[in-house]
Write a protein that holds these residues in place. Structure first.
Motif, PDB file in Angstrom:
ATOM      1  N   UNK A  69      37.498  -8.252 -13.476  1.00 51.44           N
ATOM      2  CA  UNK A  69      38.373  -7.495 -14.365  1.00 51.44           C
ATOM      3  C   UNK A  69      38.339  -5.990 -14.222  1.00 51.44           C
ATOM      4  N   UNK A  70      37.630  -5.462 -13.211  1.00 48.19           N
ATOM      5  CA  UNK A  70      37.671  -4.010 -12.992  1.00 48.19           C
ATOM      6  C   UNK A  70      39.079  -3.594 -12.587  1.00 48.19           C
ATOM      7  N   UNK A  71      39.408  -2.330 -12.867  1.00 41.48           N
ATOM      8  CA  UNK A  71      40.726  -1.808 -12.493  1.00 41.48           C
ATOM      9  C   UNK A  71      40.549  -0.643 -11.517  1.00 41.48           C
ATOM     10  N   UNK A  72      41.569  -0.452 -10.678  1.00 45.57           N
ATOM     11  CA  UNK A  72      41.546   0.618  -9.690  1.00 45.57           C
ATOM     12  C   UNK A  72      42.669   1.607  -9.962  1.00 45.57           C
ATOM     13  N   UNK A  73      42.330   2.888  -9.945  1.00 44.72           N
ATOM     14  CA  UNK A  73      43.310   3.964 -10.097  1.00 44.72           C
ATOM     15  C   UNK A  73      43.128   4.919  -8.921  1.00 44.72           C
ATOM     16  N   UNK A  74      44.026   4.789  -7.940  1.00 53.74           N
ATOM     17  CA  UNK A  74      43.919   5.563  -6.715  1.00 53.74           C
ATOM     18  C   UNK A  74      44.863   6.737  -6.682  1.00 53.74           C
ATOM     19  N   UNK A  75      44.636   7.613  -5.699  1.00 56.47           N
ATOM     20  CA  UNK A  75      45.396   8.851  -5.544  1.00 56.47           C
ATOM     21  C   UNK A  75      45.257   9.741  -6.778  1.00 56.47           C
ATOM     22  N   UNK A  76      44.061   9.729  -7.342  1.00 56.33           N
ATOM     23  CA  UNK A  76      43.755  10.577  -8.502  1.00 56.33           C
ATOM     24  C   UNK A  76      42.606  11.494  -8.095  1.00 56.33           C
ATOM     25  N   UNK A  77      42.940  12.744  -7.863  1.00 59.16           N
ATOM     26  CA  UNK A  77      41.912  13.709  -7.446  1.00 59.16           C
ATOM     27  C   UNK A  77      41.453  14.514  -8.666  1.00 59.16           C
ATOM     28  N   UNK A  78      40.162  14.426  -8.931  1.00 59.76           N
ATOM     29  CA  UNK A  78      39.600  15.174 -10.048  1.00 59.76           C
ATOM     30  C   UNK A  78      39.669  16.664  -9.723  1.00 59.76           C
ATOM     31  N   UNK A  79      40.231  17.417 -10.636  1.00 56.62           N
ATOM     32  CA  UNK A  79      40.442  18.839 -10.413  1.00 56.62           C
ATOM     33  C   UNK A  79      41.863  19.164 -10.027  1.00 56.62           C
ATOM     34  N   UNK A  80      42.596  18.189  -9.509  1.00 57.43           N
ATOM     35  CA  UNK A  80      44.012  18.373  -9.178  1.00 57.43           C
ATOM     36  C   UNK A  80      44.889  17.654 -10.185  1.00 57.43           C
ATOM     37  N   UNK A  81      44.629  16.382 -10.394  1.00 53.47           N
ATOM     38  CA  UNK A  81      45.461  15.569 -11.289  1.00 53.47           C
ATOM     39  C   UNK A  81      44.886  15.498 -12.700  1.00 53.47           C
ATOM     40  N   UNK A  82      43.592  15.404 -12.783  1.00 55.88           N
ATOM     41  CA  UNK A  82      42.894  15.375 -14.066  1.00 55.88           C
ATOM     42  C   UNK A  82      41.588  16.137 -13.911  1.00 55.88           C
ATOM     43  N   UNK A  83      41.155  16.762 -14.965  1.00 54.70           N
ATOM     44  CA  UNK A  83      39.853  17.429 -14.922  1.00 54.70           C
ATOM     45  C   UNK A  83      38.756  16.422 -15.244  1.00 54.70           C
ATOM     46  N   UNK A  84      37.540  16.766 -14.855  1.00 55.84           N
ATOM     47  CA  UNK A  84      36.410  15.907 -15.208  1.00 55.84           C
ATOM     48  C   UNK A  84      36.271  15.828 -16.722  1.00 55.84           C
ATOM     49  N   UNK A  85      36.566  16.921 -17.405  1.00 56.41           N
ATOM     50  CA  UNK A  85      36.485  16.926 -18.867  1.00 56.41           C
ATOM     51  C   UNK A  85      37.482  15.942 -19.477  1.00 56.41           C
ATOM     52  N   UNK A  86      38.681  15.856 -18.913  1.00 57.54           N
ATOM     53  CA  UNK A  86      39.682  14.914 -19.426  1.00 57.54           C
ATOM     54  C   UNK A  86      39.213  13.473 -19.249  1.00 57.54           C
TER      55      UNK A  86
END
Length: 410
Positions: A69-86
């Motif tokens: 049941x794990x999910x994969x979210x690809x093409x997500x670069x931390x710092x570009x698309x979302x911050x680590x804080x988010x």
């Protein structure tokens, strides 16, 4: 309500951690996030193209998504698309398992010459990472600096004939590049004496199957240590192997002093027991370790961590794999490495129903998922050329476009 855990990095350590967490707590929601549109990281882009047995671990990783049941979210670069804080604010716990993707620099005079190529750069190009630079001209006499498994992997690939690459996933571009190389000699240089090298003896024995090489080395002093004896025996058995056109010369106990040349590499100056000498070279491949690319501020996070027990970096923030402990260990060892991290996460997990979890990816138009990866996998296998098990899609744009066709038949 189930706890929500984000793992940044869908390579071996991230996958093994997800597997362990879900085995211990099947009700968890575990999301693996990766900068690339595809999962499996090092297994796809770092493991040698002719080591399909090692790459087969991805079948085990697939069960994490298909059964656990794990999910994969690809093409997500931390710092570009979302911050680590988010990401951290959306999940009950976040784990950084992004690996170490940059080459450690060669800190000697001449180490920055244009013909000095790090092993990470070269393997990315060979195995068609979407962000890879072009494959370089190594010339007739490349030197490999390093005596670990990565160095032996590169040596083996550079020496293989087209027939010996049958069944691999080496792409048409890298295949043509290998065929066009006019390598006459490869010298593999290590700082350590032969008994202390880092490679696995199994890797050395593989070299004894190569058809187009002639291997030379100086015999080393015996050792009473059982593990060292295995390495020395593997080297002894390899010495003198073959009558092929590429001479492979192993040099041990050679401390690099400088890369010779002005604008072009001409040699590597080393200090050995007897004297200094220059090993002629047209290029230098460094296989001396890896470091963070800086995207996730690894060094700062580790420095600030009150304790790194279990990979903990801060409240609700953890690390795993090479990101945690540096560039050591094999893929199978990653499975053992994550056990204490998983246990610590579960012991500290505080579930907050207000956390939004995977909804933070909803507004990212080019985010890929696991069914998208399955479509990529089908296409790559379906378009493979004779003698190859797949032909990788090599651009981010094409990977995303194919992922969006998920569920469609070829």
């Amino acid at each position: 309500m189930s706890g929500q855990i984000a793992i940044v990095g869908a390579g071996p350590s991230g996958c093994y951690l997800a597997q362990t967490l879900l085995k211990l707590a099947p009700d968890l929601k575990v999301d693996l996030i990766d900068a690339l549109p595809v999962p499996f990281g090092l297994t796809r882009y770092g493991v040698a193209a002719d080591h399909q047995g090692t790459k087969a671990v991805t079948r085990q990783f697939a069960r994490i998504f298909e059964r656990q049941g794990a999910r994969f979210f690809g093409n997500v670069r931390v710092g570009r698309d979302l911050s680590l804080a988010q990401i951290s604010s959306a999940y009950d716990a976040t784990v950084l398992a992004a690996g170490l993707s940059s080459d450690r620099p060669l800190d000697i005079p001449g180490g920055d010459l244009p013909q000095v190529y790090g092993s990470a750069r070269l393997t990315r190009a060979l195995y068609e990472h979407p962000d890879a630079a072009d494959l370089p001209d190594l010339g007739a006499h490349p030197v490999i600096l390093g005596n670990g498994n990565v160095a032996v992997d590169l040596l083996r690939i550079l020496c293989k004939t087209p027939a010996e690459l049958e069944g691999s996933d080496l792409g048409p571009g890298p295949t043509a590049w290998l065929a066009a190389n006019n390598i006459e000699t490869i010298t593999i240089v290590g700082r350590s004496p032969a008994a202390k090298v880092k490679f696995d003896p199994v890797m050395v024995r593989e070299l004894g199957k190569l058809e187009n090489v002639h291997v030379t080395m100086e015999e080393s002093e015996p050792s009473s240590d059982p593990e060292e004896q295995k390495k020395l025996q593997a080297l002894h058995d390899l010495n003198g192997h073959g009558t092929g056109s590429i001479r492979v010369d192993f040099r041990f106990g050679a401390q690099p002093l400088a890369v010779e040349g002005d604008s072009q590499v001409t040699g590597l100056r080393v200090a050995s027991v007897e004297s200094d000498e220059i090993i002629g070279a047209t290029s230098l491949i460094t296989a001396i370790g890896f470091m963070s690319d800086g995207d996730l501020n690894r060094d700062a996070l580790i420095t600030k961590a009150a304790t790194q027990q279990g990979g903990k970096l801060a409240e609700r923030l953890y690390s795993a794999g090479w990101f945690r402990h540096g560039p050591r260990g094999t893929i199978p060892q990653s499975r053992t490495d994550v056990q204490d991290t998983a246990a610590l996460i579960l012991s500290e997990l505080a579930i907050d129903p207000a956390r939004t979890g995977a909804t933070i990816f909803a507004e990212l138009p080019n985010c890929t998922d696991y069914p998208g990866w399955q479509q990529i996998d089908r296409v790559e296998r379906g378009q493979s050329l004779p003698g190859r098990c797949r032909q990788k899609i090599t651009s981010i744009k094409k990977l995303i476009n194919v992922a969006k066709q998920r569920g469609q038949k070829l």
